[in-house]
Motif scaffolding. Structure first.
Motif, PDB file in Angstrom:
ATOM      1  N   HIS A  45     -42.360  40.069  11.489  1.00  0.00           N
ATOM      2  CA  HIS A  45     -41.415  40.586  10.505  1.00  0.00           C
ATOM      3  C   HIS A  45     -41.431  42.116  10.517  1.00  0.00           C
ATOM      4  CE1 HIS A  45     -41.414  36.463   9.031  1.00  0.00           C
ATOM      5  NE2 HIS A  45     -42.739  36.522   9.015  1.00  0.00           N
ATOM      6  N   PHE A  46     -40.252  42.698  10.591  1.00  0.00           N
ATOM      7  CA  PHE A  46     -40.077  44.151  10.641  1.00  0.00           C
ATOM      8  C   PHE A  46     -39.072  44.576   9.583  1.00  0.00           C
ATOM      9  CE2 PHE A  46     -41.179  42.609  14.826  1.00  0.00           C
ATOM     10  CZ  PHE A  46     -42.157  43.500  15.255  1.00  0.00           C
ATOM     11  N   ASP A  47     -39.173  45.835   9.159  1.00  0.00           N
ATOM     12  CA  ASP A  47     -38.293  46.377   8.130  1.00  0.00           C
ATOM     13  C   ASP A  47     -37.763  47.734   8.567  1.00  0.00           C
ATOM     14  OD1 ASP A  47     -37.411  46.960   5.204  1.00  0.00           O
ATOM     15  OD2 ASP A  47     -38.774  48.600   5.702  1.00  0.00           O
ATOM     16  N   LYS A  48     -36.504  47.964   8.266  1.00  0.00           N
ATOM     17  CA  LYS A  48     -35.909  49.290   8.432  1.00  0.00           C
ATOM     18  C   LYS A  48     -34.835  49.425   7.374  1.00  0.00           C
ATOM     19  CE  LYS A  48     -33.664  52.361  11.697  1.00  0.00           C
ATOM     20  NZ  LYS A  48     -33.140  52.487  13.065  1.00  0.00           N
ATOM     21  N   ASP A  49     -34.935  50.444   6.561  1.00  0.00           N
ATOM     22  CA  ASP A  49     -33.955  50.708   5.503  1.00  0.00           C
ATOM     23  C   ASP A  49     -33.763  49.496   4.590  1.00  0.00           C
ATOM     24  OD1 ASP A  49     -33.557  53.258   6.617  1.00  0.00           O
ATOM     25  OD2 ASP A  49     -31.980  52.499   7.938  1.00  0.00           O
ATOM     26  N   ALA A  50     -34.879  48.865   4.216  1.00  0.00           N
ATOM     27  CA  ALA A  50     -34.900  47.720   3.301  1.00  0.00           C
ATOM     28  C   ALA A  50     -34.182  46.484   3.866  1.00  0.00           C
ATOM     29  CB  ALA A  50     -34.339  48.093   1.937  1.00  0.00           C
ATOM     30  N   GLN A  51     -34.045  46.418   5.181  1.00  0.00           N
ATOM     31  CA  GLN A  51     -33.461  45.259   5.854  1.00  0.00           C
ATOM     32  C   GLN A  51     -34.521  44.650   6.772  1.00  0.00           C
ATOM     33  OE1 GLN A  51     -30.194  44.058   5.423  1.00  0.00           O
ATOM     34  NE2 GLN A  51     -30.190  45.536   3.754  1.00  0.00           N
ATOM     35  N   LEU A  52     -34.779  43.349   6.614  1.00  0.00           N
ATOM     36  CA  LEU A  52     -35.762  42.678   7.452  1.00  0.00           C
ATOM     37  C   LEU A  52     -35.143  42.210   8.761  1.00  0.00           C
ATOM     38  CD1 LEU A  52     -37.840  40.471   4.999  1.00  0.00           C
ATOM     39  CD2 LEU A  52     -38.588  42.498   6.229  1.00  0.00           C
ATOM     40  N   TRP A  53     -35.926  42.293   9.834  1.00  0.00           N
ATOM     41  CA  TRP A  53     -35.564  41.733  11.124  1.00  0.00           C
ATOM     42  C   TRP A  53     -36.781  40.999  11.635  1.00  0.00           C
ATOM     43  CZ3 TRP A  53     -30.862  41.202  12.841  1.00  0.00           C
ATOM     44  CH2 TRP A  53     -30.687  40.660  14.117  1.00  0.00           C
ATOM     45  N   ASN A  54     -36.564  39.875  12.306  1.00  0.00           N
ATOM     46  CA  ASN A  54     -37.667  39.016  12.711  1.00  0.00           C
ATOM     47  C   ASN A  54     -37.561  38.651  14.182  1.00  0.00           C
ATOM     48  OD1 ASN A  54     -38.626  38.358   9.826  1.00  0.00           O
ATOM     49  ND2 ASN A  54     -36.446  37.899   9.797  1.00  0.00           N
ATOM     50  N   LEU A  55     -38.707  38.631  14.840  1.00  0.00           N
ATOM     51  CA  LEU A  55     -38.807  38.101  16.199  1.00  0.00           C
ATOM     52  C   LEU A  55     -39.527  36.773  16.097  1.00  0.00           C
ATOM     53  CD1 LEU A  55     -39.992  41.289  18.145  1.00  0.00           C
ATOM     54  CD2 LEU A  55     -37.654  40.389  17.961  1.00  0.00           C
ATOM     55  N   ARG A  56     -39.004  35.752  16.771  1.00  0.00           N
ATOM     56  CA  ARG A  56     -39.626  34.421  16.718  1.00  0.00           C
ATOM     57  C   ARG A  56     -39.996  33.977  18.125  1.00  0.00           C
ATOM     58  NH1 ARG A  56     -35.931  29.833  14.642  1.00  0.00           N
ATOM     59  NH2 ARG A  56     -36.684  30.437  12.595  1.00  0.00           N
ATOM     60  N   ILE A  57     -41.239  33.535  18.247  1.00  0.00           N
ATOM     61  CA  ILE A  57     -41.664  32.910  19.496  1.00  0.00           C
ATOM     62  C   ILE A  57     -42.158  31.507  19.191  1.00  0.00           C
ATOM     63  CG2 ILE A  57     -42.242  35.070  20.665  1.00  0.00           C
ATOM     64  CD1 ILE A  57     -45.186  34.476  20.113  1.00  0.00           C
ATOM     65  N   LYS A  58     -42.010  30.621  20.149  1.00  0.00           N
ATOM     66  CA  LYS A  58     -42.588  29.288  20.052  1.00  0.00           C
ATOM     67  C   LYS A  58     -43.809  29.273  20.960  1.00  0.00           C
ATOM     68  CE  LYS A  58     -38.517  26.635  18.836  1.00  0.00           C
ATOM     69  NZ  LYS A  58     -38.748  26.502  17.442  1.00  0.00           N
ATOM     70  N   ALA A  59     -44.925  28.793  20.427  1.00  0.00           N
ATOM     71  CA  ALA A  59     -46.167  28.736  21.196  1.00  0.00           C
ATOM     72  C   ALA A  59     -46.788  27.359  21.027  1.00  0.00           C
ATOM     73  CB  ALA A  59     -47.135  29.818  20.718  1.00  0.00           C
ATOM     74  N   LYS A  60     -47.442  26.905  22.062  1.00  0.00           N
ATOM     75  CA  LYS A  60     -48.192  25.662  21.957  1.00  0.00           C
ATOM     76  C   LYS A  60     -49.506  25.961  21.245  1.00  0.00           C
ATOM     77  CE  LYS A  60     -46.283  23.539  26.094  1.00  0.00           C
ATOM     78  NZ  LYS A  60     -45.278  22.857  25.352  1.00  0.00           N
ATOM     79  N   ARG A  61     -49.970  25.028  20.454  1.00  0.00           N
ATOM     80  CA  ARG A  61     -51.243  25.213  19.756  1.00  0.00           C
ATOM     81  C   ARG A  61     -52.319  25.576  20.784  1.00  0.00           C
ATOM     82  NH1 ARG A  61     -53.154  24.311  15.011  1.00  0.00           N
ATOM     83  NH2 ARG A  61     -51.379  23.126  14.245  1.00  0.00           N
ATOM     84  N   GLY A  62     -53.049  26.655  20.536  1.00  0.00           N
ATOM     85  CA  GLY A  62     -54.107  27.122  21.428  1.00  0.00           C
ATOM     86  C   GLY A  62     -53.637  28.052  22.533  1.00  0.00           C
ATOM     87  N   GLU A  63     -52.325  28.238  22.672  1.00  0.00           N
ATOM     88  CA  GLU A  63     -51.795  29.126  23.705  1.00  0.00           C
ATOM     89  C   GLU A  63     -52.077  30.582  23.344  1.00  0.00           C
ATOM     90  OE1 GLU A  63     -47.587  29.719  26.130  1.00  0.00           O
ATOM     91  OE2 GLU A  63     -47.594  28.613  24.260  1.00  0.00           O
TER      92      GLU A  63
END
Length: 86
Positions: A45-63
């Protein structure tokens, strides 16, 4: 689809995080959702000028997921919490 989430691969994580830093986004935190099928959604989760932006990754458990603390030093706190509670 939520508009403020960019889905990326694990291999893209450091490059995309570097772009966030170069565009003056502030790192807020990381969260993780267990999908119940052996996979996890990891959200940065990132913020700039009170606006959130998100990067999402999918990972296997233990990866192995690379640390972003080389880019955002403060990330070391949330990246290591699993070692304390897990």
């Amino acid at each position: 689809m939520i508009e403020n989430i960019t889905e990326i691969s694990i291999d893209q994580l450091l490059g995309e995080t570097q772009k966030m830093s170069c565009h003056n986004y502030r790192f807020v935190t990381t969260s993780c959702v267990d999908l119940g099928d052996g996979n996890l959604d990891v959200l940065y989760h990132f913020d700039k000028d009170a606006q959130l932006w998100n990067l999402r990754i999918k990972a296997k458990r233990g990866e192995q997921v690379p640390s972003i603390s080389k880019i955002y030093l403060c990330a070391v706190l949330v990246e290591n919490i699993g070692l304390i509670v897990g």
